[in-house]
Each structure stands twice: as structure tokens, then as C-alpha cells.
Design a protein around this motif. Sequence first.
Motif, PDB file in Angstrom:
ATOM      1  N   MET A  18       0.832  -1.195   0.000  1.00  0.00           N
ATOM      2  CA  MET A  18       0.000   0.000   0.000  1.00  0.00           C
ATOM      3  C   MET A  18       0.875   1.257   0.000  1.00  0.00           C
ATOM      4  SD  MET A  18      -2.691   1.148   2.872  1.00  0.00           S
ATOM      5  CE  MET A  18      -1.504   2.099   3.795  1.00  0.00           C
ATOM      6  N   LEU A  19       1.914   1.232   0.801  1.00  0.00           N
ATOM      7  CA  LEU A  19       2.760   2.423   0.887  1.00  0.00           C
ATOM      8  C   LEU A  19       3.581   2.620  -0.385  1.00  0.00           C
ATOM      9  CD1 LEU A  19       3.752   2.283   4.622  1.00  0.00           C
ATOM     10  CD2 LEU A  19       2.125   3.789   3.505  1.00  0.00           C
ATOM     11  N   ILE A  20       3.942   1.532  -1.041  1.00  0.00           N
ATOM     12  CA  ILE A  20       4.607   1.686  -2.344  1.00  0.00           C
ATOM     13  C   ILE A  20       3.626   2.344  -3.317  1.00  0.00           C
ATOM     14  CG2 ILE A  20       5.565   0.451  -4.330  1.00  0.00           C
ATOM     15  CD1 ILE A  20       6.679  -1.604  -2.350  1.00  0.00           C
ATOM     16  N   GLY A  21       2.355   1.941  -3.200  1.00  0.00           N
ATOM     17  CA  GLY A  21       1.327   2.547  -4.036  1.00  0.00           C
ATOM     18  C   GLY A  21       1.222   4.047  -3.785  1.00  0.00           C
ATOM     19  N   VAL A  22       1.273   4.438  -2.519  1.00  0.00           N
ATOM     20  CA  VAL A  22       1.218   5.862  -2.180  1.00  0.00           C
ATOM     21  C   VAL A  22       2.392   6.592  -2.830  1.00  0.00           C
ATOM     22  CG1 VAL A  22       1.422   7.530  -0.303  1.00  0.00           C
ATOM     23  CG2 VAL A  22      -0.044   5.530  -0.025  1.00  0.00           C
TER      24      VAL A  22
END
Length: 322
Positions: A279-283
Amino acid sequence: MSAPEISVVLPCFNEVENIPELRRRLVAVLEAAGRSFEVVFVDDGSRDGSWEAMAAQAAEDPRLRAIRLSRNFGHQMALTAGVDGARGRLVAVMDADLQDPPELLAEMLSKADEGYEVVYAQRSAREGESAFKLATAHLFYRLMRRWTNVDIPVDTGDFRLMGPKAVAAFRSLRERHRFIRGMTAWVGFRQVAVSYVRPPRLHGETKFPLRRMVRFALDALTSFSHVPLQLGTWLGFGVSLFAFLYILVVLVLKVLGINERGWTTLMGWMLLLGGVQLMLIGVLGEYLGRIYDEVKRRPLYLVSEEAGGPERDTAPEADPAR
Ligand code: UDP
Ligand code: MG
């Protein structure tokens, strides 16, 4: 031909049915206000004959103009194109579906006369919208308020009247992912709200399906907040602290020789952390993509043709690369 006192900018995407009524009501209001004005229709790549309709209107009355973009660039870009092309000292922007009632302009103009640079219309109620749209909009505006350091007013759309300083400031903001209601708040100066009840669309249907709303919300959040980026830092700290304590527990258990259990815990943590990391890579990706778009420095929109207006001898050449 001197510049008109007020320009009204109307982004239109497939609004052919609304254009005649829109013109009628706008002209009535502006004439009653006794101001010199121009109405600037912006055709955002319509496929329903909106361009022909607005060009025909413009041919009838020199106070009406039409700008045609080369394709659909989206509402926020169409609005930008209109503000860039407007020649009035004051610039009003509103939707073309008559959800922003032209009659409110009279009150907005009197606020501008009092010296307010940005007069924004705030919805006290919305008619004809789905419960889902109302609930998500409510949540969105409150979240934006919490997560951004710009004082973005709640429950306002893009219906606004801007004074000369605000217009100049707005034109200087050339970012690609635009959240105009945030940008007009960001410019500062004296701002004031006038409240109104938002009626349902006159004709046609909304051009903002859920997918576009989500994109728009992401643009808004990423242009005015770094909170999503910082999420990783806080989660990282929290999880690391927990991990540290947990390692102590595991070590103690090992020393005591009771260490066989734990498959479930292991799997649970692995999956959870995997999810959080993705998720944080997505952000990061959301921000990175926007940075990429910015560095390309493409023009925000392209104009294919213009119609109407007074004789254009003194008018500056439109610069499509703005
Ligand atoms: N619009 C536009 N380009 C688009 C989508 C919408 O210029 O790609 C215009 C549309 O014609 C209208 C305004 O933006 O004048 C607001 O759109 P809409 O009424 O569909 O949005 P809603 O009121 O449902 O949020
Ligand atoms: Mg609408």
C-alpha cells in the motif's frame, strides 16, 4: 473595445441542451446588474453539438465567446482555459448545467465590490444528488480540512467570483493535477462565502462517475497534503516498536524452551506487513506519477478554435501553450 468588467467562464462537456437556458438566465442577471460583461463558453471536447450551439450563440451577440479545446481535457482544465482566456477584471466560474444558479452572481458581485478577492458559493443543501455522493462529499471535505494546511472551505464546488489579484495569482499556478477549489483558497487575499441551495441538473447527466471522482479526490489530496507520504513513517515507527517488544518475548520464550507455537502469528504478521508495504509503495507511486507528469511540462490544454467576441483587433493572441 475596452475590457468587460466581468467574465463568466462556463466549462461545457456535452451540455447542448443547457446552453440556451444558461445564456438566457446569465444575460438577464448580468444586464440587471448593469455591468459590462462577457460570457466565455469553453467546449471541453463535447460530442453532442455543444460547440456548434455555443458558436451560434456567440455569432448572435458580441458579448458571448466560445473557446474550443482540441479534445476532452477534463473539467478543471477547461475551467483553467476559460480563466486564462477571460478578459474581464472580475472572473466568475460556474458549471454549465445550471446547478450553479446565475442569480447568485448579483450577491457575489456586491461582495466583490466590498473588496473581497474570492467570493465562493457554499452549498447549504444539495438537491437531486444520490445519498452516496452526499455522504462521500461530506467525508471528503472534512478529511481535506484535517489533512491539508490550506484552509479549503467545506461544501463548495468551483462556483466562484475572483477579483483581479486572485485572477492573476490563479493564472500563475500552472500545475497539472489541479484541485481548483484548493488553489483559489491557497492564493489567500480576502475571501468570503455566500450560501445557496444547489439545485439538480437541468438536463443531461453528471459527467463525474465514481472512477473520476476517486481520481479527483486523489489529485486534491496529493496536491495539498503530504500526510499519505508520512503514513509510512508513522506506521514504520509503530510496527518497529511493536517488533522490538515482540522479539524480547520470543527470546524469553526461547530461553524457557517453549518455542514451537507461532505459525499463525507468523503468517498473520507476514501478510499484514506485506499488505502495508504494498500500500505504501502505491502511495509513493501516486506522488511519483504526478511528479513525472509535472516534469514533462506539457501545456495544460490545447485550443483548437475560438468564436465570437468583439472585433479582435486589440485582443492578445491566444497562446495555446499556456
Ligand atoms: N465538465 C467539463 N469537462 C468534463 C466533465 C465535466 O467541462 O470532462 C463540465 C460539465 O459540462 C459541467 C461541469 O463541468 O458544466 C460540472 O460537471 P457535472 O455537472 O457533470 O458535475 P457534477 O455537478 O455532477 O459534480
Ligand atoms: Mg452538475
